[in-house]
Design a protein around this motif. Structure first.
Motif, mmCIF file in Angstrom:
data_model
loop_
_atom_site.group_PDB
_atom_site.id
_atom_site.type_symbol
_atom_site.label_atom_id
_atom_site.label_comp_id
_atom_site.label_asym_id
_atom_site.label_seq_id
_atom_site.Cartn_x
_atom_site.Cartn_y
_atom_site.Cartn_z
ATOM 1 N N ARG A 1 0.814 -1.219 0.000
ATOM 2 C CA ARG A 1 0.000 0.000 0.000
ATOM 3 C C ARG A 1 0.850 1.272 0.000
ATOM 4 N NH1 ARG A 1 -5.229 -1.245 0.721
ATOM 5 N NH2 ARG A 1 -5.741 0.918 1.198
ATOM 6 N N GLN A 2 2.023 1.175 -0.626
ATOM 7 C CA GLN A 2 2.878 2.341 -0.817
ATOM 8 C C GLN A 2 2.903 2.678 -2.304
ATOM 9 O OE1 GLN A 2 4.562 4.179 1.380
ATOM 10 N NE2 GLN A 2 4.984 2.938 3.192
ATOM 11 N N GLU A 3 3.027 3.954 -2.606
ATOM 12 C CA GLU A 3 3.112 4.363 -4.003
ATOM 13 C C GLU A 3 4.361 3.785 -4.656
ATOM 14 O OE1 GLU A 3 3.357 8.477 -6.680
ATOM 15 O OE2 GLU A 3 2.781 8.559 -4.554
ATOM 16 N N ARG A 4 5.456 3.684 -3.886
ATOM 17 C CA ARG A 4 6.697 3.058 -4.354
ATOM 18 C C ARG A 4 7.001 1.898 -3.412
ATOM 19 N NH1 ARG A 4 7.370 8.238 -3.873
ATOM 20 N NH2 ARG A 4 8.896 8.085 -2.188
ATOM 21 N N PRO A 5 6.479 0.729 -3.710
ATOM 22 C CA PRO A 5 6.531 -0.375 -2.747
ATOM 23 C C PRO A 5 7.847 -1.141 -2.704
ATOM 24 C CG PRO A 5 5.341 -1.080 -4.685
ATOM 25 C CD PRO A 5 5.646 0.383 -4.891
ATOM 26 N N HIS A 6 8.688 -1.006 -3.734
ATOM 27 C CA HIS A 6 9.881 -1.852 -3.823
ATOM 28 C C HIS A 6 11.027 -1.257 -3.009
ATOM 29 C CE1 HIS A 6 7.719 -4.024 -6.880
ATOM 30 N NE2 HIS A 6 7.562 -2.905 -7.584
ATOM 31 N N SER A 7 11.617 -2.084 -2.144
ATOM 32 C CA SER A 7 12.684 -1.596 -1.283
ATOM 33 C C SER A 7 13.633 -2.748 -0.955
ATOM 34 C CB SER A 7 12.088 -0.981 -0.002
ATOM 35 O OG SER A 7 13.101 -0.324 0.739
ATOM 36 N N ASP B 1 12.744 2.989 3.429
ATOM 37 C CA ASP B 1 11.335 3.169 3.751
ATOM 38 C C ASP B 1 10.858 4.495 3.179
ATOM 39 O OD1 ASP B 1 8.803 2.706 4.895
ATOM 40 O OD2 ASP B 1 9.719 1.804 6.670
ATOM 41 N N ARG B 2 9.638 4.900 3.528
ATOM 42 C CA ARG B 2 9.069 6.145 3.045
ATOM 43 C C ARG B 2 8.707 7.022 4.239
ATOM 44 N NH1 ARG B 2 11.261 3.690 -0.344
ATOM 45 N NH2 ARG B 2 10.246 2.419 -1.963
ATOM 46 N N HIS B 3 9.039 8.299 4.167
ATOM 47 C CA HIS B 3 8.727 9.238 5.235
ATOM 48 C C HIS B 3 7.214 9.246 5.490
ATOM 49 C CE1 HIS B 3 8.458 12.943 7.545
ATOM 50 N NE2 HIS B 3 9.772 12.990 7.614
ATOM 51 N N LEU B 4 6.811 9.121 6.757
ATOM 52 C CA LEU B 4 5.390 9.002 7.082
ATOM 53 C C LEU B 4 4.579 10.221 6.666
ATOM 54 C CD1 LEU B 4 5.665 7.381 10.640
ATOM 55 C CD2 LEU B 4 5.054 6.263 8.487
ATOM 56 N N ASN C 1 11.761 9.140 0.198
ATOM 57 C CA ASN C 1 12.577 7.990 0.580
ATOM 58 C C ASN C 1 13.346 8.291 1.864
ATOM 59 O OD1 ASN C 1 11.737 6.618 -1.694
ATOM 60 N ND2 ASN C 1 13.545 7.155 -2.892
ATOM 61 N N ALA C 2 13.425 7.309 2.748
ATOM 62 C CA ALA C 2 14.169 7.455 3.996
ATOM 63 C C ALA C 2 14.976 6.191 4.231
ATOM 64 C CB ALA C 2 13.225 7.703 5.166
ATOM 65 N N LEU C 3 16.217 6.340 4.679
ATOM 66 C CA LEU C 3 17.065 5.220 5.031
ATOM 67 C C LEU C 3 17.010 5.067 6.554
ATOM 68 C CD1 LEU C 3 19.010 3.131 3.776
ATOM 69 C CD2 LEU C 3 20.880 4.705 4.302
ATOM 70 N N VAL C 4 16.549 3.907 7.004
ATOM 71 C CA VAL C 4 16.316 3.681 8.433
ATOM 72 C C VAL C 4 17.343 2.683 8.959
ATOM 73 C CG1 VAL C 4 14.629 3.005 10.175
ATOM 74 C CG2 VAL C 4 13.863 4.069 8.049
#
Length: 235
Positions: free
Chosen positions: A138-144, A171-174, A179-182
């Motif tokens: 359910r993310q616009e850019r789901p591939h990670s 991940d993706r910023h809430l 894009n966010a690197l966690v």
């Protein structure tokens, strides 16, 4: 304790071939240390873990539940299955992450990759490393992606155990969706009481601490260190 992450294969905490189940209770000091950034952080977290090997590989899962004065306010779990690849140190790794709070649900995450495992000959130390493809539902850019490493080290005749995991994932910023690197790591140090003289070997209580060290996780765009005081009973 938790993360929208892990697999913490807090794997092989005991000898090879043994089953390992435990329940942990953590008193979290993060709220006191970061009162502004983590004002609503729960004080107590329970963790139930199971690791079970079989002739095809192993199954691991954990469930975290966070408690406030009103009761449980969130729960999170991960389950992973590994399939041995012949007699190599490699295994096919499949994983699911998900959970909810009393305000929202965490989006499902599905992972697949390969685990490399190394264990010392006497199983007093070992580590795993697992690179994975991660699908963020359910993310616009789901591939990670996600990189996970776990370790264990038994010291002083088993009186001390140093275990933990480290995760790095995209991940993706809430809020912004960028894009966010966690990064998240949770090293644990346990004192195993049943390894001391005069204590019943079946008294499987450990006392210890966990240090949740994260960047872009507990608080976005900041590195946070959340220590705990903890008890663990191993079945």
């Amino acid at each position: 304790m938790r993360h929208l992450y892990r697999i913490a294969l807090v794997l092989l905490l005991t000898t090879l071939g043994a089953q390992a189940q435990n329940i942990q209770l953590h008193y979290d000091l993060g709220k006191q240390l970061y009162s502004k950034e983590q004002a609503t952080r729960p004080v107590l977290t329970s963790t139930v873990e199971l690791f079970r090997p079989d002739s095809w590989g192993n199954t691991f899962f954990f469930v975290d539940m966070n408690y406030t004065q009103e009761g449980v306010n969130s729960a999170y779990w991960e389950i992973a299955r590994e399939f041995n690849l012949a007699k190599t140190p490699l295994a096919l790794h499949l994983e699911y992450n998900g959970g909810l709070s009393n305000q929202f649900s965490f989006n499902n995450a599905y992972l697949a990759g390969l685990t490399y495992a190394w264990n010392q000959s006497d199983y007093q130390a070992g580590f795993t490393f697992t690179p994975m493809y991660k699908y963020l539902a359910r993310q616009e850019r789901p591939h990670s992606f996600q990189l996970t490493s776990t370790w264990y080290l038994h010291l002083a005749g088993g009186k001390l155990s140093f275990t933990g995991f480290a995760d790095l994932w995209g991940d993706r910023h809430l809020v912004t969706g960028k894009n966010a690197l966690v990064f998240l790591t949770e090293p644990q140090l346990w004192v195993n009481l049943n390894k001391f003289a005069g204590v019943d070997p079946k008294f499987n209580l450990s006392v210890g601490t966990e240090w949740e060290i994260s960047h872009n996780f507990a608080v976005l765009d900041k590195t946070i260190i959340n220590p705990t005081l903890a008890l663990k009973w191993t079945f």
